[in-house]
Write an enzyme that holds these catalytic residues in place. Structure first.
Site, PDB file in Angstrom:
ATOM      1  N   LYS A  65      72.662   0.290  60.882  1.00 40.67           N
ATOM      2  CA  LYS A  65      71.737   1.263  61.471  1.00 40.67           C
ATOM      3  C   LYS A  65      72.316   1.988  62.693  1.00 40.67           C
ATOM      4  O   LYS A  65      72.029   3.162  62.914  1.00 40.67           O
ATOM      5  CB  LYS A  65      70.421   0.593  61.834  1.00 40.67           C
ATOM      6  CG  LYS A  65      69.630   0.132  60.609  1.00 40.67           C
ATOM      7  CD  LYS A  65      68.278  -0.432  60.999  1.00 40.67           C
ATOM      8  CE  LYS A  65      67.473  -0.837  59.778  1.00 40.67           C
ATOM      9  NZ  LYS A  65      66.121  -1.332  60.133  1.00 40.67           N
ATOM     10  N   ASP A 102      61.520   3.440  60.144  1.00 37.80           N
ATOM     11  CA  ASP A 102      60.921   2.148  60.505  1.00 37.80           C
ATOM     12  C   ASP A 102      59.705   2.372  61.402  1.00 37.80           C
ATOM     13  O   ASP A 102      58.772   1.557  61.410  1.00 37.80           O
ATOM     14  CB  ASP A 102      61.934   1.266  61.232  1.00 37.80           C
ATOM     15  CG  ASP A 102      62.983   0.679  60.297  1.00 37.80           C
ATOM     16  OD1 ASP A 102      62.685   0.534  59.091  1.00 37.80           O
ATOM     17  OD2 ASP A 102      64.088   0.369  60.768  1.00 37.80           O
TER      18      ASP A 102
END
Length: 274
Positions: A65, A102
């Protein structure tokens, strides 16, 4: 043949292909496919940069990420604020846009836990200070929470200073040596971002408020089970997984995600796995 994929390591357990391929099937996108590739953070730039032109986007899980954010030529405001990206979308003029859905995963799971309309929450408790804690703080801020306790083995709230300022949050560090039951009694909601094993010795103290547990390897998690037994609502990490995938699907395809079909496929996959 348009394609997308999820990148991470390990990746074989990922349920993202279930969600996305179910979405393609529901919309009749027979030429679309979604794969998974074992990819470390170090390998991500080459994997994405040298991908075939029919790849429209990539979902990114750990440990890639941070690499995804650094690789991108364009970054959304929320990805920059989170300091990481779980989504890479190919740009028409070349290059890649990084996003962090997210945030939507947490927001969607909280809506299912506490209702769609943001309230005027008094206080929340976030367990853990890793990468998922940032979207948790973002999601709570969208629901009006401003006072948030951060439970972790050591105080890492200083790492969230920039994020807290941007979201106008007041963060208070909490340790496992504190009176957890008293802290939980003050909370309107708990968001746990840590592995279940980390909470084994503290389940009774933590089970006195509604819980969103981002773990979904085994459902219900021990924290969810204890909390439900005490009469409080719970939501598991599979709901967060689904909600973060909807925006990815839409960014990759340009079409509205068939949410019900995607969730049904996810629940069926979890049932078979369990």
């Amino acid at each position: 043949m348009p394609r997308a994929a999820v990148l991470g390591s390990p990746i074989a357990h990922s349920l993202s292909p279930v969600l996305h391929n179910a979405g393609y099937a529901a919309l009749g996108l027979d030429d679309w496919s979604y794969e998974c590739f074992e990819t470390t953070a170090e390998e991500l730039p080459e994997r994405v940069g040298e991908s075939e032109s029919d790849f429209r986007g990539f979902s990114v899980t750990m440990p890639g990420k941070f690499a995804a954010l650094n690789f991108a030529t364009e970054v959304t405001d929320r990805a920059r604020l989170m300091g990481s990206a779980n989504t890479l979308v190919r740009l028409e003029g070349g290059g890649w846009r990084a996003d962090n859905t997210d945030t939507e995963g947490i927001a969607g799971a909280l809506a299912e836990l506490m209702g769609a309309t943001p309230g005027t929450g008094r206080r929340a408790l976030v367990i853990g200070a890793g990468g998922t804690a940032r979207p948790a703080l973002w999601g709570l801020a969208q629901r009006g929470y401003r006072d948030i306790d951060v439970l972790n083995r050591r105080d890492r709230t200083a790492e969230f200073a920039k994020l807290a300022d941007a979201l106008e949050l007041n963060l208070t560090p909490v340790s496992y040596a504190d009176n957890l039951r008293a802290r939980v009694k003050q909370a309107d909601v708990i968001v746990s971002t840590v592995p279940s094993a980390a909470l084994t010795d503290h389940l009774e103290a933590l089970s006195h408020a509604p819980v969103l547990d981002v773990i979904y390897d085994t459902l219900p998690t021990p924290l969810m089970a204890y909390t439900a037994a005490d009469g409080y609502p719970t939501v598991g990490g599979h709901i967060m997984l689904a909600h973060q995938s909807f925006s990815q699907f839409e960014q990759f395809t340009g079409l509205s995600a068939p949410r019900a079909a995607m969730v049904d496929a996810l629940l069926e996959a979890l049932k078979k796995r369990d």
